[in-house]
Design a protein around this motif. Structure first.
Motif, mmCIF file in Angstrom:
data_model
loop_
_atom_site.group_PDB
_atom_site.id
_atom_site.type_symbol
_atom_site.label_atom_id
_atom_site.label_comp_id
_atom_site.label_asym_id
_atom_site.label_seq_id
_atom_site.Cartn_x
_atom_site.Cartn_y
_atom_site.Cartn_z
ATOM 1 N N PRO A 1 0.725 -1.343 -0.018
ATOM 2 C CA PRO A 1 0.048 0.023 -0.003
ATOM 3 C C PRO A 1 0.843 1.270 0.055
ATOM 4 C CG PRO A 1 0.002 -0.973 2.265
ATOM 5 C CD PRO A 1 0.860 -2.156 1.184
ATOM 6 N N SER A 2 0.431 2.310 -0.518
ATOM 7 C CA SER A 2 1.124 3.626 -0.628
ATOM 8 C C SER A 2 0.737 4.380 0.625
ATOM 9 C CB SER A 2 0.755 4.464 -1.818
ATOM 10 O OG SER A 2 -0.752 4.800 -1.845
ATOM 11 N N GLU A 3 1.384 5.164 0.864
ATOM 12 C CA GLU A 3 1.412 6.125 2.092
ATOM 13 C C GLU A 3 0.105 6.899 1.944
ATOM 14 O OE1 GLU A 3 5.030 8.193 2.096
ATOM 15 O OE2 GLU A 3 6.185 6.462 3.132
ATOM 16 N N PRO A 4 -0.429 7.217 2.724
ATOM 17 C CA PRO A 4 -1.574 7.872 2.918
ATOM 18 C C PRO A 4 -1.362 9.613 2.429
ATOM 19 C CG PRO A 4 -1.438 7.546 5.100
ATOM 20 C CD PRO A 4 -0.470 6.936 4.342
ATOM 21 N N GLN A 5 -2.341 10.177 1.675
ATOM 22 C CA GLN A 5 -2.225 11.525 1.266
ATOM 23 C C GLN A 5 -3.370 12.356 1.762
ATOM 24 O OE1 GLN A 5 -2.131 11.030 -3.205
ATOM 25 N NE2 GLN A 5 -0.230 11.606 -3.124
ATOM 26 N N VAL A 6 -3.038 13.545 2.059
ATOM 27 C CA VAL A 6 -3.874 14.621 2.514
ATOM 28 C C VAL A 6 -4.229 15.594 1.524
ATOM 29 C CG1 VAL A 6 -4.395 16.179 4.447
ATOM 30 C CG2 VAL A 6 -3.355 14.345 5.084
ATOM 31 N N THR A 7 -5.632 15.695 1.364
ATOM 32 C CA THR A 7 -6.045 16.775 0.295
ATOM 33 C C THR A 7 -6.384 18.000 0.984
ATOM 34 O OG1 THR A 7 -6.504 15.111 -1.052
ATOM 35 C CG2 THR A 7 -7.600 17.123 -1.571
ATOM 36 N N PHE A 8 -5.936 19.029 0.565
ATOM 37 C CA PHE A 8 -6.439 20.540 0.969
ATOM 38 C C PHE A 8 -6.933 21.144 -0.216
ATOM 39 C CE2 PHE A 8 -2.284 19.354 3.252
ATOM 40 C CZ PHE A 8 -2.608 19.664 4.618
ATOM 41 N N TYR A 9 -8.080 21.699 0.055
ATOM 42 C CA TYR A 9 -9.020 22.618 -0.934
ATOM 43 C C TYR A 9 -9.402 23.773 -0.327
ATOM 44 C CZ TYR A 9 -12.858 23.273 -3.898
ATOM 45 O OH TYR A 9 -13.676 23.970 -4.671
ATOM 46 N N SER A 10 -9.318 24.728 -1.400
ATOM 47 C CA SER A 10 -9.890 26.020 -1.337
ATOM 48 C C SER A 10 -10.058 26.981 -2.371
ATOM 49 C CB SER A 10 -8.707 27.157 -0.154
ATOM 50 O OG SER A 10 -9.530 28.130 0.188
ATOM 51 N N HIS A 11 -11.187 27.481 -2.321
ATOM 52 C CA HIS A 11 -11.452 28.329 -3.569
ATOM 53 C C HIS A 11 -11.227 27.936 -5.013
ATOM 54 C CE1 HIS A 11 -12.916 32.407 -4.501
ATOM 55 N NE2 HIS A 11 -11.867 32.562 -5.467
ATOM 56 N N GLY A 12 -11.630 26.663 -5.168
ATOM 57 C CA GLY A 12 -11.412 25.868 -6.611
ATOM 58 C C GLY A 12 -10.018 25.464 -6.834
ATOM 59 N N ARG A 13 -9.167 25.532 -5.686
ATOM 60 C CA ARG A 13 -8.110 24.833 -5.857
ATOM 61 C C ARG A 13 -7.656 23.752 -5.013
ATOM 62 N NH1 ARG A 13 -6.909 30.557 -5.793
ATOM 63 N NH2 ARG A 13 -6.215 31.228 -8.081
ATOM 64 N N THR A 14 -6.815 22.768 -5.323
ATOM 65 C CA THR A 14 -6.579 21.405 -4.511
ATOM 66 C C THR A 14 -5.107 21.048 -4.547
ATOM 67 O OG1 THR A 14 -8.522 20.431 -5.240
ATOM 68 C CG2 THR A 14 -6.896 18.992 -4.354
ATOM 69 N N ALA A 15 -4.460 21.056 -3.302
ATOM 70 C CA ALA A 15 -3.225 20.255 -3.291
ATOM 71 C C ALA A 15 -3.156 18.863 -2.497
ATOM 72 C CB ALA A 15 -2.475 21.312 -2.186
ATOM 73 N N THR A 16 -2.575 18.035 -3.015
ATOM 74 C CA THR A 16 -2.743 16.701 -2.428
ATOM 75 C C THR A 16 -1.086 16.213 -2.139
ATOM 76 O OG1 THR A 16 -4.427 15.868 -3.899
ATOM 77 C CG2 THR A 16 -3.204 14.175 -2.663
ATOM 78 N N VAL A 17 -1.079 16.243 -0.610
ATOM 79 C CA VAL A 17 0.331 16.107 0.017
ATOM 80 C C VAL A 17 0.727 14.925 0.502
ATOM 81 C CG1 VAL A 17 1.480 17.245 1.739
ATOM 82 C CG2 VAL A 17 -0.114 18.531 0.416
ATOM 83 N N ASP A 18 1.844 14.373 0.166
ATOM 84 C CA ASP A 18 2.573 13.095 0.750
ATOM 85 C C ASP A 18 2.863 13.561 2.349
ATOM 86 O OD1 ASP A 18 2.352 11.584 -1.583
ATOM 87 O OD2 ASP A 18 4.175 12.337 -2.353
ATOM 88 N N PRO A 19 3.132 12.390 3.120
ATOM 89 C CA PRO A 19 3.527 12.635 4.429
ATOM 90 C C PRO A 19 5.056 13.225 4.438
ATOM 91 C CG PRO A 19 3.072 10.433 3.905
ATOM 92 C CD PRO A 19 2.769 11.035 2.680
ATOM 93 N N ALA A 20 5.267 14.311 5.338
ATOM 94 C CA ALA A 20 6.762 14.651 5.618
ATOM 95 C C ALA A 20 7.327 13.583 6.745
ATOM 96 C CB ALA A 20 6.535 15.942 6.151
ATOM 97 N N LEU A 21 6.150 12.929 7.515
ATOM 98 C CA LEU A 21 6.487 11.834 8.401
ATOM 99 C C LEU A 21 5.423 10.837 8.528
ATOM 100 C CD1 LEU A 21 8.292 10.771 11.059
ATOM 101 C CD2 LEU A 21 6.665 12.054 12.265
ATOM 102 N N TYR A 22 5.729 9.667 8.423
ATOM 103 C CA TYR A 22 4.568 8.479 8.487
ATOM 104 C C TYR A 22 5.479 7.387 9.106
ATOM 105 C CZ TYR A 22 0.602 5.928 7.403
ATOM 106 O OH TYR A 22 -0.588 5.220 7.280
ATOM 107 N N CYS A 23 4.857 6.951 10.357
ATOM 108 C CA CYS A 23 5.520 5.877 11.013
ATOM 109 C C CYS A 23 4.248 4.896 11.547
ATOM 110 C CB CYS A 23 6.110 6.217 12.188
ATOM 111 S SG CYS A 23 7.387 7.450 12.007
ATOM 112 N N ASP A 24 4.602 3.755 11.916
ATOM 113 C CA ASP A 24 3.558 2.687 12.541
ATOM 114 C C ASP A 24 3.253 3.537 13.764
ATOM 115 O OD1 ASP A 24 5.546 2.177 14.139
ATOM 116 O OD2 ASP A 24 5.717 0.226 13.467
#
Length: 158
Positions: free
Chosen positions: A23-46
């Motif tokens: 499985p790939s690392e989870p991404q978080v999506t930020f959205y505002s005013h018609g624009r989107t940024a999907t971000v990979d983790p800067a840190l991701y641990c069990d």
């Protein structure tokens, strides 16, 4: 001949699904005013903080958000499965740097959050989605703090 191949193909398919398709690392999506940024983790641990993935070369997302517009944040099930919160930095109308935090969301209760700054002209600058781990540390006030096991970062441009 077909009878002998069928079980081998099933075993091969199960092996591929279990071992090769990590499985790939989870991404978080930020959205505002018609624009989107999907971000990979800067840190991701069990959950124990023992096994952490290497962050991407540029783990900080960027998004242009007009003043006074809300920021919507969407997290996948892997993030929402543990307690999480949103921490942010913004500038007040007098230019002073301020910070804030959302409430801590319990596991599997929220998959989205809308960040709305005060309507007095404050400008959002930086946002961090923080997923808590099971690692405990001694807190500054004598209590216990939970470690951050996942972090997704966004810089905001006006």
């Amino acid at each position: 001949m077909h009878r002998g191949l069928k079980p081998l193909l099933v075993v091969a398919c199960i092996g591929l699904a279990a071992g090769c398709a990590a499985p790939s690392e989870p991404q978080v999506t930020f959205y505002s005013h018609g624009r989107t940024a999907t971000v990979d983790p800067a840190l991701y641990c069990d959950a124990t903080g023992q096994h952490c993935s290497k962050p991407s070369e540029d783990p900080v997302g960027e998004l242009r958000i007009p003043s006074r517009e809300p920021l919507q944040i969407s997290v996948p099930g892997e993030v929402a499965a543990a307690p999480w919160q949103v921490a942010f930095i913004y500038r007040g109308v007098n230019g002073q740097e301020l910070d804030g935090r959302s409430a801590v969301f319990p596991p599997n209760e929220r998959f989205a959050y809308t960040l709305q700054l005060p309507p007095d002209g404050a400008r959002l600058e930086h946002v961090e989605v923080q997923q808590f781990s099971a690692v405990l540390t001694q807190g500054a006030d004598g209590g216990v703090d939970f470690g951050i096991g996942g972090s997704w970062l966004l810089d905001v441009q006006q």
